[in-house]
Scaffold this active site. Sequence first.
Site, PDB file in Angstrom:
ATOM      1  CE  LYS A 175      -1.792   3.004   1.971  1.00  8.44           C
ATOM      2  NZ  LYS A 175      -1.585   4.429   1.595  1.00  8.44           N
ATOM      3  CD  GLU A 250      13.202   3.923   8.019  1.00 12.36           C
ATOM      4  OE1 GLU A 250      13.195   4.941   8.764  1.00 12.36           O
ATOM      5  OE2 GLU A 250      13.309   3.963   6.796  1.00 12.36           O
ATOM      6  CB  CYS A 284      13.345   8.837   7.987  1.00  8.44           C
ATOM      7  SG  CYS A 284      13.795   7.512   6.884  1.00  8.44           S
ATOM      8  CD  GLU A 371      11.263  13.002  10.958  1.00  8.28           C
ATOM      9  OE1 GLU A 371      10.126  12.591  11.226  1.00  8.28           O
ATOM     10  OE2 GLU A 371      12.130  12.306  10.407  1.00  8.28           O
TER      11      GLU A 371
HETATM   12  P1  ADP Z   1       3.049  11.209   6.700  1.00  8.97           P
HETATM   13  O1  ADP Z   1       2.376  11.837   7.884  1.00  8.97           O
HETATM   14  O2  ADP Z   1       4.459  11.581   6.555  1.00  8.97           O
HETATM   15  O3  ADP Z   1       2.267  11.288   5.416  1.00  8.97           O
HETATM   16  P2  ADP Z   1       2.072   8.611   7.357  1.00  8.97           P
HETATM   17  O4  ADP Z   1       2.607   7.762   8.431  1.00  8.97           O
HETATM   18  O5  ADP Z   1       0.734   9.216   7.535  1.00  8.97           O
HETATM   19  O6  ADP Z   1       3.176   9.680   7.054  1.00  8.97           O
HETATM   20  O7  ADP Z   1       2.037   7.811   5.980  1.00  8.97           O
HETATM   21  C1  ADP Z   1       2.886   6.741   5.642  1.00  8.97           C
HETATM   22  C2  ADP Z   1       2.056   5.642   5.015  1.00  8.97           C
HETATM   23  O8  ADP Z   1       1.151   5.149   5.994  1.00  8.97           O
HETATM   24  C3  ADP Z   1       1.194   6.075   3.828  1.00  8.97           C
HETATM   25  O9  ADP Z   1       1.140   5.007   2.891  1.00  8.97           O
HETATM   26  C4  ADP Z   1      -0.152   6.290   4.475  1.00  8.97           C
HETATM   27  O10 ADP Z   1      -1.243   6.168   3.572  1.00  8.97           O
HETATM   28  C5  ADP Z   1      -0.163   5.160   5.480  1.00  8.97           C
HETATM   29  N1  ADP Z   1      -1.106   5.361   6.601  1.00  8.97           N
HETATM   30  C6  ADP Z   1      -1.481   6.510   7.181  1.00  8.97           C
HETATM   31  N2  ADP Z   1      -2.356   6.281   8.183  1.00  8.97           N
HETATM   32  C7  ADP Z   1      -2.540   4.936   8.228  1.00  8.97           C
HETATM   33  C8  ADP Z   1      -3.327   4.066   9.046  1.00  8.97           C
HETATM   34  N3  ADP Z   1      -4.122   4.529   9.997  1.00  8.97           N
HETATM   35  N4  ADP Z   1      -3.246   2.731   8.811  1.00  8.97           N
HETATM   36  C9  ADP Z   1      -2.444   2.237   7.847  1.00  8.97           C
HETATM   37  N5  ADP Z   1      -1.690   3.010   7.047  1.00  8.97           N
HETATM   38  C10 ADP Z   1      -1.724   4.342   7.224  1.00  8.97           C
END
Ligand code: ADP
Length: 467
Positions: A175, A250, A284, A371
């Site tokens: 995903k 990570e 990161c 960060e």
């Molecule tokens: P950022 O805030 O830097 O965008 P995220 O951690 O939100 O980082 O996003 C990293 C990945 O995690 C993306 O693929 C995002 O769609 C996914 N993501 C965000 N929220 C969720 C969640 N609740 N469950 C699973 N995947 C998630």
Amino acid sequence: MATARHDHWIDGRTHPPRGGARLPTLDPTTRAPGDEIAAGTAPDVADAVEAARRAWRDWADRSPAERGAVLHRIAEAVEADAPELSRLERACTGKTEAQLRLEIGMSAEYFRYYAGVVRAAGQGRVIEQGAGSHTYTRYEPYGVVGVITPWNLPLNQACRALAPALAMGNAVVVKPSEFTSTSTLRLARLATEAGLPDGVLNVVTGTGPQAGEALAAHPHVRRLAFTGSVATGRYLAGVAGGRLIPLTLELGGKSPLLIFADADLERASAAAVTALAANSGQVCSATARVLIEESVHDEVVDRIVTAAEKLRPGVDYGPLITEAQYDKVLGFLAGAGTPATGGGPLPGPGLYVRPTVYARVDPASRLAREEIFGPVLVTTAFTGEAQALRLADDTEYGLTAAVWTGDLTRGLRLAERIEAGQVSVNGGPLTVETPFGGYRRSGHGREKGLTALHEYAQLKTVSVGLR
Ligand code: ADP
């Protein structure tokens, strides 16, 4: 140019979203709308996991040499397709040509590395217990692995997890970030064309809450790998904990770069500028906290500022990749006082932030602790090795650290003490071969290197009585 629509990639073919909805993407260099991706939901995830569940056993039953041969062909396909992968990646990230070359090269390299490594290190060992038994261990795949990736290095981070997982005989559902999915979709097509059996690599696009949560929660997903924010990592750790499945996390960092007065100041300053410019700080492992020995502090800051002011947007550094990140970085700068250089957006429609340096920042301030994930460095002066170490570790994170010193014994002493997953001394390289991961809230588990191969395997012991 007309925008295109991208479907999921499931079971070796395109798969329109069951819910019918689409998500827009954005070109951060102009803020013009880009291609549309499928807004995946739980039924799409279920299709992908089902395809992976059907496919993994046959894939795992192939010899490591056979799996390795397919991974070699994927590496070649990625290299041959670099122009199209770059075009797709550039369209939704605005990355510079140099950055794209680096990331696509690394992406191919992961497949090439694990193609060989699995043949030499994918097997268990015989355990001697004396006459009367024959006991051995086997590395076995988990079956279906879920991989959730972020938007900062989209293709590269997908490949970093995929290559060892596939080498070990798992099938994967990825995903990608909803902002940057198209290169991962392209990769899955290339992998299928290169001979990866249908269903072994599937890509479901969509948002975290709609597609990511469904993937993490799916009962047939036996292992997760996540790269992204601390907040999402914490949520997914809860899901994995509830399901009792392992996951690699990570997460972020606020990594230090230490410069001692006896260092090669030219190279050390250049390393700081690289941390500022590379992917506009959206890395990161960026060493964004520069700790400089008092006697050379101002000289080093001058060097960094002079070089930072020569950086050219679009050539040496790109835009912030998402609107949300752009707003977040500008929010940090708004309340942060007077910078030594930079400190705001570039004029124009793109999401560019000027390379920014704040000098002599209070280590207790938000700027020094959180960060930022943008082209922003903060410097703090230290006196002596003990204070340098204290400041280096004065963070909740622990991803990387860089030490620059003319005294290699001191460099190694610090490398052994600093609480971080990887420490480079005087520019030592971190490559596909070097394990990568965090201490403390930067996460756990390791990507890259030999270690990552075994992260995507479970160890079985088989013992046979011979009497
Ligand atoms: P950022 O805030 O830097 O965008 P995220 O951690 O939100 O980082 O996003 C990293 C990945 O995690 C993306 O693929 C995002 O769609 C996914 N993501 C965000 N929220 C969720 C969640 N609740 N469950 C699973 N995947 C998630």
